[in-house]
Design a protein around this motif. Structure first.
Motif, short mmCIF file in Angstrom:
data_model
loop_
_atom_site.label_atom_id
_atom_site.label_comp_id
_atom_site.label_asym_id
_atom_site.label_seq_id
_atom_site.Cartn_x
_atom_site.Cartn_y
_atom_site.Cartn_z
N ASP A 1 -17.46 35.89 -3.71
CA ASP A 1 -18.39 34.82 -3.33
C ASP A 1 -19.69 35.04 -4.09
O ASP A 1 -20.41 36.02 -3.85
N PHE A 2 -20.00 34.13 -5.01
CA PHE A 2 -21.17 34.31 -5.87
C PHE A 2 -22.39 33.50 -5.43
O PHE A 2 -23.40 33.49 -6.14
N THR A 3 -22.31 32.83 -4.30
CA THR A 3 -23.43 31.98 -3.87
C THR A 3 -24.73 32.77 -3.79
O THR A 3 -25.77 32.35 -4.32
N CYS A 4 -24.67 33.94 -3.13
CA CYS A 4 -25.90 34.73 -2.96
C CYS A 4 -26.41 35.29 -4.28
O CYS A 4 -27.60 35.51 -4.44
N TYR A 5 -25.52 35.52 -5.25
CA TYR A 5 -25.94 36.03 -6.55
C TYR A 5 -26.97 35.10 -7.18
O TYR A 5 -27.99 35.54 -7.73
N PHE A 6 -26.72 33.80 -7.09
CA PHE A 6 -27.63 32.83 -7.69
C PHE A 6 -28.78 32.48 -6.74
O PHE A 6 -29.93 32.38 -7.17
N ASP A 7 -28.48 32.32 -5.45
CA ASP A 7 -29.52 31.92 -4.50
C ASP A 7 -30.64 32.96 -4.41
O ASP A 7 -31.83 32.61 -4.43
N LEU A 8 -30.28 34.23 -4.31
CA LEU A 8 -31.28 35.28 -4.12
C LEU A 8 -32.10 35.53 -5.38
O LEU A 8 -33.18 36.12 -5.31
N LEU B 1 -20.23 44.38 -3.65
CA LEU B 1 -21.33 43.44 -3.37
C LEU B 1 -20.85 42.05 -2.99
O LEU B 1 -21.44 41.41 -2.10
N PHE B 2 -19.80 41.54 -3.61
CA PHE B 2 -19.49 40.12 -3.49
C PHE B 2 -18.12 39.80 -2.91
O PHE B 2 -17.70 38.64 -2.91
N ALA B 3 -17.42 40.79 -2.39
CA ALA B 3 -16.09 40.53 -1.82
C ALA B 3 -16.18 39.58 -0.63
O ALA B 3 -17.01 39.76 0.27
N LYS B 4 -15.32 38.57 -0.62
CA LYS B 4 -15.21 37.72 0.57
C LYS B 4 -14.56 38.50 1.71
O LYS B 4 -14.94 38.37 2.86
N LYS B 5 -13.57 39.34 1.35
CA LYS B 5 -12.94 40.25 2.31
C LYS B 5 -12.85 41.61 1.63
O LYS B 5 -12.07 41.78 0.68
N ILE B 6 -13.64 42.54 2.10
CA ILE B 6 -13.69 43.84 1.43
C ILE B 6 -12.36 44.58 1.53
O ILE B 6 -12.04 45.43 0.71
N ASP C 1 -9.64 43.42 0.71
CA ASP C 1 -8.83 43.05 -0.45
C ASP C 1 -8.94 44.07 -1.58
O ASP C 1 -8.19 44.00 -2.56
N PHE C 2 -9.89 45.00 -1.47
CA PHE C 2 -10.16 45.94 -2.55
C PHE C 2 -10.03 47.38 -2.03
O PHE C 2 -10.97 47.93 -1.46
N PRO C 3 -8.88 47.99 -2.22
CA PRO C 3 -8.65 49.34 -1.67
C PRO C 3 -9.68 50.38 -2.10
O PRO C 3 -10.00 51.28 -1.34
N SER C 4 -10.22 50.25 -3.31
CA SER C 4 -11.16 51.27 -3.81
C SER C 4 -12.47 51.28 -3.05
O SER C 4 -13.20 52.28 -3.06
N VAL C 5 -12.81 50.18 -2.35
CA VAL C 5 -14.09 50.13 -1.62
C VAL C 5 -13.91 49.72 -0.16
O VAL C 5 -14.89 49.61 0.58
N SER C 6 -12.68 49.48 0.27
CA SER C 6 -12.46 48.94 1.62
C SER C 6 -12.97 49.88 2.71
O SER C 6 -13.36 49.43 3.79
N ARG C 7 -12.99 51.21 2.44
CA ARG C 7 -13.48 52.16 3.43
C ARG C 7 -15.00 52.30 3.39
O ARG C 7 -15.56 53.13 4.11
N LYS C 8 -15.68 51.52 2.55
CA LYS C 8 -17.13 51.62 2.41
C LYS C 8 -17.87 50.49 3.13
O LYS C 8 -19.08 50.33 2.96
N ASN D 1 -17.51 46.12 12.58
CA ASN D 1 -17.12 46.62 11.26
C ASN D 1 -17.28 45.50 10.24
O ASN D 1 -16.71 44.42 10.40
N GLY D 2 -18.06 45.79 9.20
CA GLY D 2 -18.31 44.78 8.17
C GLY D 2 -17.02 44.37 7.47
O GLY D 2 -16.14 45.19 7.26
N THR D 3 -16.94 43.10 7.13
CA THR D 3 -15.74 42.59 6.46
C THR D 3 -16.04 42.03 5.08
O THR D 3 -15.13 41.71 4.33
N LYS D 4 -17.33 41.91 4.74
CA LYS D 4 -17.72 41.29 3.47
C LYS D 4 -18.43 42.30 2.57
O LYS D 4 -18.83 43.37 3.01
N GLY D 5 -18.60 41.92 1.30
CA GLY D 5 -19.39 42.72 0.38
C GLY D 5 -20.83 42.79 0.86
O GLY D 5 -21.30 41.95 1.62
N TYR D 6 -21.55 43.81 0.38
CA TYR D 6 -22.90 44.04 0.86
C TYR D 6 -23.82 42.84 0.63
O TYR D 6 -24.58 42.45 1.52
#
Length: 482
Positions: A176-183, A222-227, A229-236, A256-261
């Motif tokens: 999800d790149f919305t916040c990348y541009f908005d912020l 940072l931008f995962a819609k569902k963290i 989905d990414f095994p390398s960072v899912s525990r973070k 428990n957070g479900t999205k990218g930071y």
């Protein structure tokens, strides 16, 4: 097989051989292959590539697909198949695989070599490197050897792949790149190619050699819609736990957070603010909601935990624990800066790429002002200074709610005194009895108590007089390191 053929077509479109790409027709000399595995792996690391390639069945000048007679299973050396022989003659950090395929009825063999990691890849204990399209001994080029070692020591977690071989549409389903541009106050491009321009520049996504795409750990965290989905960072993902009292015996709420930071940060802060006690204060015509803890300080503490965590510590993630009179924020990893110098030292992070992008996204304060702001917010609200606790693999920051001066533990009073001296020093002032009374919200009648606290802080070598010749009444103090 489809992706392998895509890779070949992308590689033969490159005008010339490179340090990380070599074409062969029917040259199957094992010694050549061994030295080239070393050279290509080292050159890939030197040039910032994840992989290197050797392809049989392609003309090395015209890049025309000719086909090859190479049958790697029939090649026997010292009673071993060539692949087994190669694995015994190259260094243990060499990682490579052979693949067979056909294009237009012509056989090709592809050797995919991962970049060198940890140390240069060697063949028969000798390291090689590519100079243009030639394989040379690395030891003949000491400057390149030194630079290669520097690159091998600096492995960035953020740049490592999290999910690969993705079509363009799949990237936008996962991120999800919305916040990348908005912020950043940037207008969102009207098409996917426009968005890709930005995220490729920031290495959120990388284009692979086969024309497909890789989402890096930076993009996932940072931008995962569902963290998940990414095994390398899912525990973070960030975890929040609220307890009933000062102990961990009874949990009231858990999240428990479900999205990218970047995607979930504002939602996380809103969730925390809703959990924390608050009161409405009316001043003249202004109605203001005041929380038990300064949200600016809490925001910065959590952002710091995300930025400075050690991603190599497995099974551990940023944790926010809410007790009745304190909040504890824990992150994997210990600081790279002495905790006594958090306020004045330039920040140092093991995740500089993540740190830089999070600041651009305004998820935390500008470079160098974070801990100043945290300590100052606590002072303005007459709270004890935030406490920093180091463990073997973790760092914990404790933010306290308001306590009467008499109820603040003595060590916390001394720590608050020290941080107050640091803040005053950075504004070209000094700690005084009066400024410290104000910091704790005390009346003039507490002057003697504060004098005793200052005296002990001097004895413990936390602070020192600015000018020993000044009379006691007008004495100013600065940090011991100043």
């Amino acid at each position: 097989m489809q992706n392998l053929n895509l890779l070949i077509k992308e590689l033969i479109s490159i005008p010339t051989e490179t340090e990380w790409l070599e074409f062969k027709h029917n040259n199957f000399d094992p010694q050549m292959i061994g030295s080239d595995i070393s050279a290509l792996a080292n050159s890939a690391a030197y040039r910032g590539k994840d992989k290197a390639y050797m392809i049989w069945g392609v003309n090395n000048e015209t890049h025309e697909i000719l086909g090859t007679d190479y049958n790697r299973f029939s090649k026997i050396i010292n009673n071993q198949e060539i692949e087994s022989w190669l694995k015994n003659t190259v260094s243990k950090n060499a990682d490579f695989d052979f693949f067979d395929t056909e294009i237009d009825g012509k056989k090709l063999v592809v050797l995919i070599i991962q970049k060198a990691t940890g140390q240069p890849v060697t063949f028969k204990k000798e390291p090689f490197i590519r100079i243009g399209s030639y394989t040379k001994s690395l030891r003949d080029y000491p400057s390149m050897e030194a630079q290669l070692w520097d690159k091998l020591r600096l492995v960035n977690f953020e740049r490592q792949p999290s999910k690969s071989d993705l079509q363009k549409d799949e990237i936008f389903k996962l991120l999800d790149f919305t916040c990348y541009f908005d912020l950043q106050n940037i207008s969102v491009p009207s098409n996917q190619d426009g968005i890709l321009h930005y995220i490729l520049e920031d290495e959120i996504v990388k284009k692979q050699d086969n024309g497909l795409y890789t989402i890096t750990n930076l993009g996932a965290i940072l931008f995962a819609k569902k963290i998940s989905d990414f095994p390398s960072v899912s525990r973070k993902a960030v975890r929040v736990v609220q307890y009933e009292d000062e102990t961990k015996l009874r949990i009231l709420k858990e999240f428990n957070g479900t999205k990218g930071y970047a995607v979930g940060f504002e939602g996380l802060m809103g969730f925390l603010e809703a959990l924390l006690p608050s009161e409405e204060v009316i001043t003249e015509t202004v109605r203001k909601t005041i929380t038990k803890y300064p949200m600016v300080a809490l925001r910065e503490i959590i952002a710091n935990a995300l930025i400075h965590q050690d991603f190599t510590v497995s099974g551990s993630s940023p944790l926010v624990e809410i007790f009745q009179s304190r909040i504890e924020v824990t992150n994997p990893g210990v600081p790279l800066v002495d905790i006594n110098r958090f306020i004045d030292n330039p920040p140092k992070s093991r995740n500089e790429i993540l740190s830089s992008l999070m600041r651009r996204l305004k998820m935390c304060e500008e470079l160098g002002s974070g801990w100043d702001r945290i300590a100052l917010e606590c002072e303005l609200n007459h709270l004890p200074a935030p406490k920093i606790v180091l463990y073997e693999e973790n760092t914990k920051v404790v933010l306290f709610s308001k306590l009467a001066f008499a109820n603040i533990p003595h060590e916390e009073k001394l720590w608050s005194c020290y941080l107050h001296a640091c803040i005053k020093y950075l504004t070209h002032e000094g700690l005084t009895n009066s400024s410290l009374r104000t910091r704790f919200g005390l009346e003039d009648t507490a002057s003697a108590q504060i004098s005793r606290l200052i005296k002990e802080a001097v004895l413990k070598e936390l602070i020192k007089p600015f000018d020993f010749e000044t009379s006691q009444r007008y004495m100013k103090y600065i940090p011991i390191w100043a």
